[in-house]
Design an enzyme around this catalytic site. Structure first.
Site, mmCIF file in Angstrom:
data_model
loop_
_atom_site.group_PDB
_atom_site.id
_atom_site.type_symbol
_atom_site.label_atom_id
_atom_site.label_comp_id
_atom_site.label_asym_id
_atom_site.label_seq_id
_atom_site.Cartn_x
_atom_site.Cartn_y
_atom_site.Cartn_z
ATOM 1 N N CYS A 79 0.674 -1.151 -0.156
ATOM 2 C CA CYS A 79 0.015 0.008 0.025
ATOM 3 C C CYS A 79 0.859 1.459 0.114
ATOM 4 O O CYS A 79 1.761 1.518 -0.830
ATOM 5 C CB CYS A 79 -1.029 -0.239 1.162
ATOM 6 S SG CYS A 79 -2.371 1.191 0.671
ATOM 7 N N HIS A 169 -3.787 -4.944 0.379
ATOM 8 C CA HIS A 169 -3.086 -5.579 1.650
ATOM 9 C C HIS A 169 -3.272 -6.948 1.744
ATOM 10 O O HIS A 169 -4.332 -7.563 2.130
ATOM 11 C CB HIS A 169 -3.874 -4.749 2.952
ATOM 12 C CG HIS A 169 -3.666 -3.518 3.151
ATOM 13 N ND1 HIS A 169 -2.629 -3.198 4.010
ATOM 14 C CD2 HIS A 169 -4.185 -2.341 2.746
ATOM 15 C CE1 HIS A 169 -2.654 -1.664 4.057
ATOM 16 N NE2 HIS A 169 -3.656 -1.336 3.116
ATOM 17 N N GLU A 171 -1.833 -9.054 4.066
ATOM 18 C CA GLU A 171 -1.881 -9.136 5.296
ATOM 19 C C GLU A 171 -3.441 -9.246 6.015
ATOM 20 O O GLU A 171 -3.578 -10.109 6.987
ATOM 21 C CB GLU A 171 -0.980 -8.613 6.160
ATOM 22 C CG GLU A 171 -1.678 -6.905 6.697
ATOM 23 C CD GLU A 171 -1.336 -6.145 5.355
ATOM 24 O OE1 GLU A 171 -1.495 -4.901 5.634
ATOM 25 O OE2 GLU A 171 -1.044 -6.506 4.259
#
Length: 511
Positions: A79, A169, A171
């Site tokens: 990001c 993202h 994660e």
């Protein structure tokens, strides 16, 4: 030598999730503020740049020299980290006309080792206000979405390490193949061996503890909770009975907890002294109704009792603590150096008062990792699976003044509730549960008698980390059973209610 991934934190709310994803791949990692210089070593295998609430276009945007890092190691920008990478190498980044937040469909445009075992189209999670309009020279686009032409990109120079940028993202849970993408970066790009396991952690930590402690003695306040128990067991494994544990009964523990916890410590083989200080705490708490005042009194009184006990042992040189990684991360500013561990830590204040060197074997572990290490150490599952319990104990679950009589009432009601959760198979489905004694009485009827007794509120929440929590949707038949059990068995309580508030806006505890 333990291999390591370094995560540079630019202030993203998701930075801890990156670390958790790396750890789940059995690779050790550390989070550090972007402003801290990178210490390169043979153990360091790669660098991940986190997201950020900032814009790379801002005059005060947090910056690092991505190009210099890439001369040393592979780099993955996520990001903001991707936007910073693009801008650093001469790409074009501008504010989006509208902020993109939520699910998007990633379409792979160029095959790469990063996409190994990832579907050509998959759901990802976006959260950004800037977009990369043009990638730098020498880079190639790896993936796009319907609204973003550059959702993933790569530099693969022959004279430097590979650099990746992901606008989404990976994660976050909502990114369907996010963990796989991170795993590919760790293994295929950085060459990590994935050998960081609980057993590996224990052997490394015990060796480090032996080196740090030497022939000195360690004193430690134990609470019966997961963190302090696992930390104490690791220290004991390193130095044996030169660890002196102190477990204080502050008068606001759960029913029979003092004896049960001491017995568990005896079974584990820890050198622990139990101190019954109930009357001392009740005296200090008499007449106090303000929640913050009650917390401070319990904290200060605990420190005084612990300090007094420590002076009965000759030659104490170190203080053991169950500090875990979220405590450390939350105490570090993205814009500055580390500050002290947050004050609400169970034994906050002890290091300052006692002037002892700290021993913190868990300071780089997350809660779930602490539990896995505890299981590897042979600590009973009943203790590892215990719900979080506040340092001030039942004192902040008794609204208003604390008296011994009220404590006994709540202990009985709480025991019925918690044991009921276990017998109905519900205990492990909730993050935390407990009963709260309210400072109100209501009219009831028992037999032919009119009663005027206390009300108890039952609280149960589901959560991942305690930062946010939803009220647990416990079955009505279970709640009805517990209500009947409490009202029938606990003289002094004639009404039971259930708390259906989530955090935010409510907190998990009532005080």
């Amino acid at each position: 030598m333990t291999e390591k991934i370094l995560i540079l934190d630019f202030g993203s709310q998701y930075t801890q999730l990156i670390a958790r994803a790396v750890r789940e791949a059995n690779v050790y990692c550390e989070i550090t503020p972007f402003s801290k210089p990178v210490q390169y070593s043979p153990a360091l295998k790669g660098i991940i740049l986190s997201g950020s609430p900032f814009s790379v276009i801002d005059a005060n945007a947090p910056l690092v020299d991505v190009e210099a890092m890439s001369r040393q190691l592979p780099v993955l920008g996520i990001c903001y980290g991707a936007q910073l990478t693009a801008k650093t190498f001469g790409g074009k980044v501008e504010r989006s006309e509208k902020r993109e937040y939520g699910r998007a469909l990633l379409k792979i445009q160029q095959q790469d080792v990063l996409w190994e075992d990832v579907k050509p189209e998959s759901q990802v999670w976006m959260s950004h206000g800037d977009s990369i309009l043009e990638i730098p020279a020498g880079f190639e686009v790896l993936g796009a979405t319907d609204s973003i032409p550059v959702a993933a990109f790569k530099r693969n120079a022959t004279t430097a390490n590979v650099v990746y940028g992901l606008q989404f993202h990976p994660e976050v849970y909502h990114s369907e193949y996010g963990k796989k993408i991170i795993n590919n970066f760790l293994v295929k790009i950085c060459g990590c061996k994935q050998d960081w396991t609980p057993a590996h952690f224990i052997s490394d930590t015990v060796a480090q503890l032996k080196n740090q402690i030497g022939n000195r003695k360690v004193i430690m306040a134990l609470s019966g909770g997961v963190d302090s128990t696992v930390a104490a067991t690791l220290i004991h494994k390193a130095i044996g009975d030169r660890l002196y544990g102190i477990f204080v009964d502050n008068g606001v523990l759960r029913k029979d907890e003092f004896g049960q916890v001491l017995e568990t410590y005896r079974q584990i083989g820890l050198n622990v002294k139990g101190v019954d200080a109930r009357e001392h705490f009740y005296t200090k708490l008499a007449g106090k109704v303000n929640p913050e005042e009650k917390r401070k009194i319990i904290g200060k009184t605990f420190i005084d009792v612990f300090d007094e006990e420590s002076h009965k042992i000759d030659g104490i040189g170190l203080l053991g603590q169950g500090t875990i990684y979220p405590d450390v991360i939350e105490s570090v500013s993205v814009h500055g150096p580390s500050v002290t561990i947050k004050s609400h830590h169970n034994v906050g204040g002890l290091p300052e008062k006692m002037h002892l060197e700290l021993v913190e074997p868990l300071r780089y572990l997350f809660k779930d990792e602490v539990r896995r290490v505890g299981a590897e150490l042979g600590i009973p599952q009943a203790m590892l699976a215990r719900h979080p319990f506040p340092g001030p104990g039942l004192a902040i679950r008794i609204l208003g003044e604390i008296t011994e009589e009220k404590v006994k009432l709540l202990q009985e009601a709480d025991a019925i509730y918690v044991n009921g959760l276990k017998s109905f198979g519900l205990y492990d489905t909730v993050w935390q549960a407990g009963a709260i004694l309210l400072p109100v009485k209501s009219v009831g009827v028992m037999g032919d008698e009119r009663t005027y007794e206390f009300t108890v509120a039952l609280r149960a929440v589901t959560s991942v980390d305690g930062m946010t929590a939803d009220w647990a949707h416990l079955p009505y038949d279970f709640l009805a059973h517990i209500s009947n059990e409490i009202i029938n068995q606990v003289r002094g309580i004639n009404r039971v209610v259930y708390d259906i508030s989530s955090k935010p806006p409510a907190t998990i505890e009532w005080e």
